[in-house]
Design an enzyme around this catalytic site. Structure first.
Site, mmCIF file in Angstrom:
data_model
loop_
_atom_site.group_PDB
_atom_site.id
_atom_site.type_symbol
_atom_site.label_atom_id
_atom_site.label_comp_id
_atom_site.label_asym_id
_atom_site.label_seq_id
_atom_site.Cartn_x
_atom_site.Cartn_y
_atom_site.Cartn_z
ATOM 1 N N GLY A 281 0.790 -1.230 0.000
ATOM 2 C CA GLY A 281 0.000 0.000 0.000
ATOM 3 C C GLY A 281 0.814 1.269 0.000
ATOM 4 O O GLY A 281 0.278 2.354 0.255
ATOM 5 N N GLY A 325 3.548 -3.051 -4.670
ATOM 6 C CA GLY A 325 3.168 -3.253 -6.065
ATOM 7 C C GLY A 325 3.198 -1.935 -6.799
ATOM 8 O O GLY A 325 4.019 -1.696 -7.681
ATOM 9 N N ARG A 366 -9.507 4.125 -12.722
ATOM 10 C CA ARG A 366 -9.323 4.638 -11.360
ATOM 11 C C ARG A 366 -10.012 5.988 -11.105
ATOM 12 O O ARG A 366 -10.610 6.182 -10.048
ATOM 13 C CB ARG A 366 -7.845 4.725 -11.011
ATOM 14 C CG ARG A 366 -7.159 3.351 -10.967
ATOM 15 C CD ARG A 366 -5.713 3.460 -10.494
ATOM 16 N NE ARG A 366 -5.660 3.829 -9.087
ATOM 17 C CZ ARG A 366 -5.232 4.994 -8.639
ATOM 18 N NH1 ARG A 366 -4.847 5.948 -9.499
ATOM 19 N NH2 ARG A 366 -5.215 5.257 -7.345
ATOM 20 N N CYS A 397 -19.183 6.654 -23.916
ATOM 21 C CA CYS A 397 -20.495 7.271 -23.760
ATOM 22 C C CYS A 397 -20.874 7.262 -22.284
ATOM 23 O O CYS A 397 -21.752 6.524 -21.825
ATOM 24 C CB CYS A 397 -21.520 6.503 -24.597
ATOM 25 S SG CYS A 397 -23.107 7.350 -24.718
ATOM 26 N N GLU A 398 -20.176 8.081 -21.514
ATOM 27 C CA GLU A 398 -20.306 8.117 -20.056
ATOM 28 C C GLU A 398 -19.790 9.457 -19.565
ATOM 29 O O GLU A 398 -18.652 9.838 -19.846
ATOM 30 C CB GLU A 398 -19.478 6.990 -19.436
ATOM 31 C CG GLU A 398 -19.733 6.728 -17.982
ATOM 32 C CD GLU A 398 -21.013 5.945 -17.749
ATOM 33 O OE1 GLU A 398 -21.731 6.303 -16.806
ATOM 34 O OE2 GLU A 398 -21.289 4.996 -18.510
#
Length: 483
Positions: A281, A325, A366, A397-398
């Site tokens: 994290g 990561g 994200r 289309c958003e």
């Protein structure tokens, strides 16, 4: 073009407080971009010795470009940081690369070359790691709902550690190990009750969520594992969230989990060389406003805290494990897009430029998922106009299809320009979708002036091939769905 002298002031009216207007809208903020990124004499962005226009011509856009040398260097740096911090206290540390950030066979091999282990959380990720010839003993397997066939595959392969997440999973493992007559080492995932200083969707150690056991339930789970003839309890695991800056949350979480660790030692439930895995994290910079803690400082702070807590309890430092990561693969990644349209929108007393690109939420979910902020810069040239507040949006289309919510870009951004979005190496390709039947882009590794595809891009033919109502798959006109 923005010749109106009031345009910059209109832009600032809509800008968030954290976004400072740059003196130069072509600059590349240190820490946000790969270390190899710079501008050539003609103004084009260069990554690992290759100009962005050259990459776009060869591989098309969108394309995720990954600086291989920087990924490898960050992996080695993480291992050294945690290993050195543990050694100062007479202990040992293991580092697992969190494959969920971005996994391919090539990346898995880079991690093994750097001395890391690999963490997976699905049958697919496990298959990738095994296909990359990752030694099974160097694989950890996460997940809150590992299905029976996945557990069987993991045990058959001889993977090093399964992180158990529920009582049902413990009983599944008991049956599988008995049926296969194979031993399996496990860690118990513990919710310490500590919240990461992050978005609530990313905080994974508070009790009201799907992962792991509460502290009380974890103790009962450890007792149950101890009863099983072929399941070995190697230690405890706790992950408090993602995109974390600082060590305060890790210190508090470690204190709580070590209390349980000490009780299990006293009861004889933990054997020699027990493991305490504190997850990952560790945050990175997505914009110049972000100030992540350097990995060496994080490692020292976390390990020092664990050592202090062990000293208070009179117990030895456990073998420590960590799962970075994003901090390894995030910053080395840059996504290149081509600008399609631009327009300026007036909002009250403010003004914002909308810059549409040929990707969007299908290759970077994200921002839509949890409001993640990114940066952007012209990549094919330097802009000559003054900076204007811009929003980079995708082709879907958003209305929530936003790539970069707030950024200052030169006012002369125009169709056909290349735009680069940095820090996209983590959680972009893994979260990619085919929303609106848009093919997923390729991933290209660059190193010392050379580029190669490590994950192939999709074509429209690939999407049609999955549709059972089409036979045969029709040819697609040139230019449609090409990499």
């Amino acid at each position: 073009m923005h010749d109106d002298a009031t345009a910059p002031e209109q832009s600032r009216a809509l800008a968030p407080d954290w976004l400072a207007e740059p003196d130069d809208p072509n600059d590349l903020a240190a820490g946000v971009w790969p270390a190899s990124a710079h501008r050539a004499g003609d103004g084009a962005l260069v990554i690992a010795g290759i100009p962005a226009p050259e990459l776009a011509r060869e591989f098309g856009t969108p394309v995720l470009v990954l600086d291989e040398d920087e990924v490898r260097a960050r992996a080695r740096g993480a291992l050294a940081a945690f290993g050195d911090a543990a050694a100062r206290h007479g202990g040992r540390a293991r580092v697992y690369y969190a494959g969920k950030a971005f996994l391919s066979t090539e990346v898995a091999r880079w991690m093994i070359d750097a001395g890391l282990n690999v963490d997976v959380c699905s049958a697919g990720e496990l298959a990738v790691a095994l296909a990359a010839d990752v030694p099974p003993a160097r694989i950890g397997f996460h997940g809150n709902n590992k299905r029976v066939f996945e557990l069987e595959r993991a045990v058959e392969a001889g993977i090093g550690t399964i992180i158990v997440d529920s009582e049902i999973e413990i009983e599944r493992l008991a049956a599988i190990t008995e049926r296969l007559d194979r031993r399996q080492s496990v860690l118990i995932r513990v919710n310490s009750g500590v919240h990461a200083e992050t978005h609530s969707f990313l905080a994974t150690a508070h009790e009201d969520q799907k992962f792991g056991f509460t502290l009380e339930a974890a103790e009962r789970a450890a007792e149950r594992v101890h009863e099983l003839p072929l399941v070995d309890l190697a230690g405890l695991h706790c992950h408090i969230g993602s995109q974390i800056f600082g060590t305060g949350g890790f210190r508090e979480s470690a204190s709580r989990v070590l209390e349980l660790h000490a009780r299990l030692l006293e009861a004889g439930i933990l054997g020699e060389d027990p493991v305490l895995n504190l997850g990952g994290g560790f945050g990175i910079a997505y914009t110049r406003a972000d100030t992540p803690t350097p990995i060496a400082e994080l490692a020292s702070g976390i390990v020092d805290a664990v050592a202090d807590e062990c000293a208070v309890r009179g117990i030895d430092l456990p073998v420590l494990a960590f799962e970075p990561g994003r901090s390894i693969v995030g910053t080395p990644g840059v996504t290149l897009y081509e600008v399609g349209t631009t327009k300026t929108v007036t909002v009250g007393e403010g003004e914002r430029r909308y810059v549409s690109v040929d990707g969007g939420m299908s290759d970077n979910a994200r921002p839509a998922l949890y409001g993640a902020q990114y940066s952007a810069r012209l990549a094919s040239r330097e802009g000559t106009d003054a900076p204007v507040l811009s929003r980079v949006v995708g082709l879907h289309c958003e209305s929530g299809d936003v790539v970069v919510d707030h950024e200052y870009l030169p006012g002369d951004v125009t169709p056909g320009d290349l735009l680069a979005v940095p820090a996209t190496g983590a959680y972009c390709a893994p979260l990619a979708s085919n929303y609106n039947h848009v093919p997923r882009p390729p991933v290209v590794a660059v190193s010392d002036g050379r580029a190669r595809i490590i994950v192939r891009g999709e074509r429209i033919e690939d999407l049609l091939a999955r549709d059972a109502g089409i036979d045969p798959v029709p040819a697609v006109r040139a230019g449609e769905g090409e990499e």
